[in-house]
Design an enzyme around this catalytic site. Structure first.
Site, PDB file in Angstrom:
ATOM      1  N   VAL A  71      20.327  68.838  87.885  1.00 54.61           N
ATOM      2  CA  VAL A  71      19.839  67.662  87.148  1.00 54.61           C
ATOM      3  C   VAL A  71      20.004  66.361  87.928  1.00 54.61           C
ATOM      4  O   VAL A  71      19.417  65.342  87.575  1.00 54.61           O
ATOM      5  CB  VAL A  71      20.524  67.533  85.767  1.00 54.61           C
ATOM      6  N   ASN A 123      22.831  67.053  78.105  1.00 54.20           N
ATOM      7  CA  ASN A 123      24.245  67.394  77.915  1.00 54.20           C
ATOM      8  C   ASN A 123      25.018  67.527  79.225  1.00 54.20           C
ATOM      9  O   ASN A 123      26.235  67.336  79.249  1.00 54.20           O
ATOM     10  CB  ASN A 123      24.343  68.714  77.130  1.00 54.20           C
ATOM     11  N   SER A 177      29.930  59.644  75.186  1.00 51.46           N
ATOM     12  CA  SER A 177      31.351  59.942  75.012  1.00 51.46           C
ATOM     13  C   SER A 177      32.020  58.755  74.357  1.00 51.46           C
ATOM     14  O   SER A 177      31.570  57.611  74.515  1.00 51.46           O
ATOM     15  CB  SER A 177      32.022  60.214  76.362  1.00 51.46           C
ATOM     16  N   TYR A 191      33.138  57.979  85.040  1.00 54.32           N
ATOM     17  CA  TYR A 191      32.660  58.715  83.863  1.00 54.32           C
ATOM     18  C   TYR A 191      32.288  57.762  82.728  1.00 54.32           C
ATOM     19  O   TYR A 191      31.209  57.876  82.127  1.00 54.32           O
ATOM     20  CB  TYR A 191      33.749  59.691  83.412  1.00 54.32           C
ATOM     21  N   ALA A 192      33.157  56.803  82.445  1.00 57.17           N
ATOM     22  CA  ALA A 192      32.897  55.858  81.355  1.00 57.17           C
ATOM     23  C   ALA A 192      31.644  55.030  81.634  1.00 57.17           C
ATOM     24  O   ALA A 192      30.858  54.741  80.726  1.00 57.17           O
ATOM     25  CB  ALA A 192      34.101  54.943  81.148  1.00 57.17           C
ATOM     26  N   ALA A 193      31.441  54.655  82.895  1.00 56.29           N
ATOM     27  CA  ALA A 193      30.250  53.884  83.254  1.00 56.29           C
ATOM     28  C   ALA A 193      28.978  54.680  82.978  1.00 56.29           C
ATOM     29  O   ALA A 193      27.994  54.133  82.458  1.00 56.29           O
ATOM     30  CB  ALA A 193      30.310  53.479  84.727  1.00 56.29           C
ATOM     31  N   LYS A 202      28.617  57.108  80.798  1.00 52.77           N
ATOM     32  CA  LYS A 202      28.435  57.330  79.371  1.00 52.77           C
ATOM     33  C   LYS A 202      28.035  56.033  78.651  1.00 52.77           C
ATOM     34  O   LYS A 202      27.316  56.050  77.660  1.00 52.77           O
ATOM     35  CB  LYS A 202      29.709  57.932  78.767  1.00 52.77           C
ATOM     36  N   ILE A 256      37.183  67.158  72.306  1.00 50.96           N
ATOM     37  CA  ILE A 256      36.585  68.393  71.809  1.00 50.96           C
ATOM     38  C   ILE A 256      37.140  69.557  72.619  1.00 50.96           C
ATOM     39  O   ILE A 256      37.248  69.471  73.853  1.00 50.96           O
ATOM     40  CB  ILE A 256      35.043  68.359  71.943  1.00 50.96           C
TER      41      ILE A 256
END
Length: 245
Positions: free
Chosen positions: A65, A91, A141, A154-156, A158, A187
């Site tokens: 992807v 996802n 997230s 990761y936060a950027a 999301k 999760i």
């Protein structure tokens, strides 16, 4: 709710959360395209067989992807088999956690390419074969909203998923296509299973419901957003976090 006759593409769905989404959509009658990278083929094929046993059509199409041409081929293959894609769930995602001061360019770029650039690579191509009334669901997230130590990359990505969702919803609304995001909290997954017990106990103290969520908790929201029951919801971010944020 029935999704009979609908075709759903879920990226990063050989196992875990993505697989749970496939199962949830299949219970409503949707045919499922499982997508993951080639090394995940064995697990992906097991998921395909499980879905077929539920009475729906299912296919595994490998693609990276983070690569536009790979995503173009993914959609071309899907179109040849199913003619259309009614439901897209973005996802696929990875983490490479480290404080920004210590983070390497490779760790930053890998997460940006898989988590953020994939939103364009996959969605741009899918929109060419998505009929009016389609559904696009982006998995963001809770860290996009509250931040998390060691996860600037990761936060950027999301956070970008949230902005992407709200903007695309305005662009495709004229075609009755809805675009929404889901922001999961903690999760149960291979990743959370690695959290030390002491740290996990501290995490649970922050969650009002005092438990880790299950993949099905997110998958059921995906199923709702994919259905006609959610036809007037677009541009939303739904938190599935047990009240954490």
């Amino acid at each position: 709710m029935s999704l009979k006759g609908k075709i759903a593409l879920i990226t990063g769905s050989a196992r875990g959360l993505g697989k749970a989404m496939g199962v949830a959509l299949a219970t409503a009658g949707a045919n499922i395209i499982i997508n993951d990278i080639e090394p995940m083929k064995e697990e992906a094929m097991k998921t395909v067989e499980e879905l077929k046993a539920m009475g729906v059509d299912a296919e595994f199409i490998s693609a990276d992807v983070s690569d536009f041409e790979s995503c173009k081929k993914l959609v071309e293959t899907a179109k040849a088999k199913f003619e259309k894609i009614d439901i897209l769930v973005n996802n696929a995602g990875i983490t490479k956690d480290r404080t920004l001061k210590k983070m390497t360019p490779e760790e930053w770029n890998a997460v940006i390419n898989v988590n953020m650039n994939s939103l364009y690579n996959v969605t741009h191509n899918v929109l060419q074969v998505m009929p009016d009334g389609g559904r696009i669901i982006n998995i963001a997230s809770i860290v996009a909203l509250m931040g998390n130590f060691g996860q600037t990359n990761y936060a950027a990505t999301k956070g970008a998923a949230v902005s992407f969702t709200k903007t695309l919803a305005k662009e495709v609304g004229k075609n009755k296509i809805t675009v929404n995001a889901i922001a999961p909290g903690f999760i149960k997954s291979a990743m959370t299973d690695k959290i030390p017990m002491e740290m996990l106990a501290n995490v649970l103290q922050l969650i009002p419901l005092r438990e880790i969520g299950q993949p099905e908790d997110v998958a059921n929201v995906v199923k709702f957003l994919a259905s006609d029951d959610a036809k007037y919801i677009s541009g939303e971010v739904i938190k599935v976090d047990g009240g954490l944020y």
